[in-house]
Design an enzyme around this catalytic site. Structure first.
Site, PDB file in Angstrom:
ATOM      1  N   LYS A  95      58.116  24.509  70.918  1.00 27.91           N
ATOM      2  CA  LYS A  95      56.739  24.118  71.480  1.00 27.91           C
ATOM      3  C   LYS A  95      56.943  22.681  71.869  1.00 27.91           C
ATOM      4  CE  LYS A  95      52.651  23.356  68.249  1.00 27.91           C
ATOM      5  NZ  LYS A  95      52.186  23.166  67.787  1.00 27.91           N
ATOM      6  N   SER A 132      48.485  26.967  66.114  1.00 29.96           N
ATOM      7  CA  SER A 132      48.367  26.037  67.841  1.00 29.96           C
ATOM      8  C   SER A 132      49.996  27.089  67.786  1.00 29.96           C
ATOM      9  CB  SER A 132      48.613  24.742  67.731  1.00 29.96           C
ATOM     10  OG  SER A 132      50.050  24.173  66.679  1.00 29.96           O
ATOM     11  N   SER A 180      50.167  26.320  61.889  1.00 31.05           N
ATOM     12  CA  SER A 180      50.378  26.780  63.173  1.00 31.05           C
ATOM     13  C   SER A 180      52.192  27.382  63.032  1.00 31.05           C
ATOM     14  CB  SER A 180      50.052  25.867  63.892  1.00 31.05           C
ATOM     15  OG  SER A 180      48.505  25.149  64.164  1.00 31.05           O
TER      16      SER A 180
END
Lengths: 479, 491
Positions: free
Chosen positions: B77, B152, B176
């Site tokens: 990420k 996210s 997330s």
């Protein structure tokens, strides 16, 4: 006497002498190339996290204990937000509603009287960096200082004059140096202060409108800035005006304070506990370490020098003023030297020699034991005063023992009356004119003869004995 | 090769059945083939990946231990800081920033032999539940390209589901990792707060953020967690406790779910927004657990209904503070008109650099912390947080694992919720309690909706009880294997 009375509270920032910064392993030092002492934490790079330097906590606790504060065993580090280019994270990590130390006080001597300035709190925080404005369109930022640990010492508004404030600053500098937690150097910014100043009618309990003075970075400026500001406020009030609550800067070049920003819009720092840092816990071990590191403090030493060692107040002040000097003095006395003589030598020739060599007492080439030895030789009449000065100079240059120097160079004092008399007779015989003048009443010439004998003996003759013998010879011959 | 699990790849690479370079190349090819449609990667570091894979092969050739993740291709990420590789947190304000250091989790992955393919898409600064808030491009759900992958860590979930990498790292602040894992049909594990170092993780909300793995099997998630977990002296909130062999908890011979006590919270099944198909899938999963010998009982987490508000107060307060450093002074974007003042520069930089959701949260957080409102909002939220934690403590005195839905709905359509932030915030309603309480949680796939979209089953355990959590999840995985492949982006 003015009908106005100033009320002053000081916020003193002390830079702690730790090897690394408050929240990272980056070195905390003065004078490096700009931005050399940085790392991801100091630069507030994305992802960097603070880890508290335990040594900084220990230093702050040491200071708190020495000031008689109560130490909070569990406190919080908080974020204080504002935008400034030299503040990399956009917030400073400080303490807010749970400071590390509360209460306590600092004793200040003003006009010979001890006055205790009470403290509100002492807390731990980190320093910001430095903006460098070189007059052009651009400004540059040096973050070497960013993250350096500070103690903020906040006094109660109990200071009543600029001289009092300056004395308080000096007392804090002396204290932090004694505690070995800061070099207390105002020129390098290790000690800085902001002052809150207001003026009220003498005898009133109510506080006047307060002005915050920032940027005070020398003892001289503490006094000058406060004197200026007090006079300014009195002028405003005497003129029927109102003091405006604001922050002012001390402009050292112009010798005035100037407004920095208004306080109408109170700044909102949006304090909240730093979620990157667990609560600051002072455990028993840390408390014990801090306590054990507190030496005998200046006031106690001064009292001991007067009461137990018999020094006069001036000598006691001089010996207790700095911890290194006091430690040195104590060691000389412990090695057997009479206190008064030790104090005299330290204040006299030793300080002069250190000064010439640009060295501090902490790295004095003459050990306390050697100075005691030298004083012992003098006390025992083994050497004369002038020889002692020479021996000290030699010991300072080489680090040798005074006894060794005296023995090797044959500097032992000649106190034998017979030997001195033989030399004195030769001198008297060799100077008939001066003898005649002496006998004609010019008795001041005795000094001349003493000088000649001392010269002939290379300074080794016992001056008192030389005096006696010469007096006898000159007066005798005249009888 | 792209269908192999991380555990398979590590075994085969170590045994020299296949080279790490071949594995890396196969995945890079897959990325090249499908990611322009998917949008999972923000940056592919092909050269870096092949070089790392080459180093793994060389180490093996020298007879060295290549590490437990030998040659496993992973994606990170983009909030994870990578030395020499641009890291942006999917924000324009960091565009072009090339960090000089690796975050701890990243460094540990590399040390374990993993091969980093690149940086994965996410909501800007990890703020969002759909990965539509990336400043660069939205990520799509590999099961249906008109749907969101969740957020996210949407890129991290989509990439693993679409076989672009065998495993990935995400961060989980309010769900997330778990929520996108559920929406993409993969396993997502949020460890105990402090179990994985946050050093080198672009901060959103410090007291809630936690790094964790996304993978296609529970075993793979355990394998990755084992590599990245552990005390880090550079993170003052990291836990100083030994790292168990998490793989043992997921091994075929491990206890399964028999005898484990599962608690189903009433409050999580009574929520208004709960999709009936999700409710049914979770109920069926719970029945399967019971049938396999687990004990199931109903429990209550009474403060659940306050958790969402408390979460958004705490998270935005911390975010407003954490994002103060993006000021245009030291790195990243700087916008300044000629002759602009310092304040102008700050405003222009932050105005241009942050997207609308980030601005919304900064504003909200600033409001929450302002003088005089702290007690009313932030402190109150912390009190609620303590109550939420107490609810879980009470539950764990009776059960080993709490089981519930991960997301109230399957993947929603792109654009469906962007106009209504509150609707979007509700996507995390089942996951954020875990973050408030600092607990480990996992999402495992438990079926498909009638529309062919994955549904996730969430399990939550007490602090540091990852072994229990992994045993329960692996046990469920064995009794109800999820074998479907994402259809849309498959060649």
């Amino acid at each position: 006497m003015s009908r106005w009375e100033p009320v002053i509270g000081l916020e003193v920032h002390v830079q702690l002498r730790t090897a690394s910064k408050t929240f990272s392993g980056s070195a905390a030092a003065y004078g490096a190339e700009p931005n050399a002492l940085t790392d991801p934490v100091v630069l507030a790079l994305p992802g960097a996290l603070p880890v508290l330097n335990e040594r900084a906590v220990e230093f702050a606790v040491r200071l708190g204990l020495a000031c008689g504060c109560s130490i909070r065993r569990r406190s919080r580090l908080a974020r204080k937000h504002y935008f400034y280019p030299d503040l990399p994270k956009g917030y400073q990590i400080s303490q807010y509603d749970e400071p590390l130390c509360e209460g306590g006080g600092v004793d200040v001597v003003v006009d010979g009287r001890v006055h205790r300035v009470r403290l509100t709190r002492i807390h731990l925080e980190e320093d910001a960096g430095k903006s460098l404005h070189d007059g052009g369109a651009a400004s540059r930022v040096d973050l070497n200082r960013a993250g350096v640990p500070l103690c903020e010492i906040v006094s109660e508004p109990e200071i009543r004059s600029a001289a009092h404030a300056a004395a308080y600053m000096r007392a804090i500098r002396q204290l932090v140096r004694y505690l070995d937690i800061s070099d207390g150097n105002m020129e390098e910014g290790s000690l800085r202060c902001d002052a809150n100043v207001s003026v009220r009618l003498a005898g009133s309990e109510e506080l006047g409108v307060r002005v915050e003075l920032k940027n005070i970075n020398s003892f001289r400026f503490v006094q000058k800035a406060l004197d200026y500001e007090i006079a300014r406020q009195v002028r405003v009030l005497d003129g029927g005006g109102q003091v405006v609550q604001e922050t002012r800067l001390w402009d050292a070049d112009a010798g005035v304070t100037r407004p920095m920003r208004g306080k109408e819009e109170a700044e909102d720092y949006r304090y909240f506990p730093d979620p990157d840092l667990p609560p600051l816990v002072v455990d028993d071990a840390l408390l014990a370490r801090a306590r054990a590191a507190i030496p005998e403090l200046p006031a106690a030493r001064r009292a001991r020098y007067i009461d137990q060692l018999g020094l006069g107040p001036a000598d006691a002040d001089a010996m207790a003023e700095e911890r290194d000097v006091a430690d040195y003095f104590d060691a000389v006395v412990a090695a057997g030297a009479p206190p008064k003589a030790a104090a005299n030598w330290i204040q006299g020739d030793l300080t002069a020699a250190l000064h010439r060599a640009g060295r501090s007492v902490a790295d004095c080439p003459v050990s306390p034991a050697h100075l005691a030895e030298l004083i012992g030789l003098l006390e025992d009449d083994a050497i004369s005063g002038p020889i002692a000065k020479r021996v000290l100079a030699r010991a300072f240059a080489t680090g040798e023992s005074p006894v060794a120097i005296v023995e090797r160079d044959g500097l032992r004092q000649i106190s034998d009356a017979g030997a001195i008399e033989a030399i004195a007779r030769d001198i008297v015989a060799a100077h008939p004119d001066q003898v005649a003048a002496y006998r004609a009443g010019k008795t001041k010439l005795l000094g001349y003869f003493v000088g000649q004998v001392m010269k002939a003996t290379g300074g080794k003759a016992n001056p008192a004995a030389v005096n006696d013998v010469l007096k006898r010879l000159l007066d005798e011959a005249g009888a | 090769m792209i269908d192999w699990t991380a555990a398979d790849i590590a075994r085969r690479v170590a045994a020299r059945d296949v080279s790490a370079r071949e594995v890396a190349q196969a995945h890079l090819d897959r990325v090249a083939a499908v990611d322009d449609r998917l949008g999972a990667f923000l940056r592919v570091d092909g050269d870096g990946a092949l070089a790392q894979a080459g180093a793994v092969d060389a180490a093996i050739a020298r007879g060295e231990d290549p590490g437990p993740l030998a040659g496993v291709p992973v994606g990170l990420k983009d909030v994870l800081v990578t030395a020499g590789v641009e890291t942006t947190a999917a924000s324009k304000i960091l565009a072009g920033w090339v960090p000089p250091y690796d975050g701890t989790a990243v460094a540990r992955l590399r040390a374990a032999g993993a091969v980093v393919l690149g940086k994965l898409n996410c909501d800007e600064f990890a703020m969002g539940s759909s990965t539509e808030r990336s400043a660069f491009r939205p990520c799509r759900n590999p099961w249906n390209l008109d749907r969101v992958p969740g957020g996210s860590s949407g890129g991290s979930a989509a990439a693993v589901a679409a076989r672009l990498c065998a495993a990935s790292l995400g961060t989980d602040t309010g769900g997330s990792i778990r929520q996108p894992a559920a929406l993409c049909g993969v396993v997502g594990l949020k460890p105990t707060y402090g179990r994985v170092s946050r050093y080198g993780v672009v901060a959103y909300a410090s007291s809630l953020d936690q790094v964790g793995p996304l993978a296609r099997t529970v075993e793979d998630a355990a394998l990755v967690l084992e590599a990245i977990a552990g005390f880090d002296p550079r993170d003052a909130t990291s836990i100083d406790a030994p790292v168990p062999r998490y793989r043992d908890a997921t091994a075929a011979g491990a206890g399964g779910v028999e005898g484990l006590r599962f608690g189903v919270p009433d409050e999580y099944l009574a929520g208004d927004g709960l999709d009936p198909e999700v409710a049914a899938a979770v109920a069926a999963a719970v029945d399967r657990l019971a049938a396999a010998g687990a004990r199931v009982e109903r429990i209550s987490l009474p403060h659940t209904r306050y958790a969402l508000s408390a979460y958004y107060l705490i998270a935005t307060a911390e975010a407003s503070s954490n994002l103060a450093r993006y000021d245009g002074v030291r790195y990243g974007l700087r916008v300044a008109a000629p002759g602009a003042s310092l304040a102008d520069m700050y405003c222009a930089t932050r105005g241009a650099g942050f997207g609308p959701e980030v601005k919304r949260r900064i504003m909200l957080g600033t409001y929450v912390l302002r003088a005089g409102y702290y007690d009313q909002y932030y402190r109150k939220a912390q009190q609620v947080r303590a109550l939420v934690k107490r609810d879980f403590d009470a539950a764990f005195s009776r059960v080993d694992v709490v089981v519930c839905p991960t997301s109230p709905t399957p993947a929603f359509a792109l654009g469906e919720k962007t106009a209504d932030p509150l609707q979007m915030y509700l996507a995390d309603v089942f996951t954020l309690g875990c973050n408030l309480a600092g607990l480990p949680g996992i999402s495992v796939p438990c079926g498909l909706s009638s529309g062919g979209l994955p549904i996730g089953l969430q399990m939550i355990a007490p602090p540091l009880a990852e072994p229990t959590l992994l045993r329960a999840a692996a046990g469920y995985e064995r009794i109800a294997p999820f074998t479907a492949r994402p259809p849309e982006v498959a060649p």
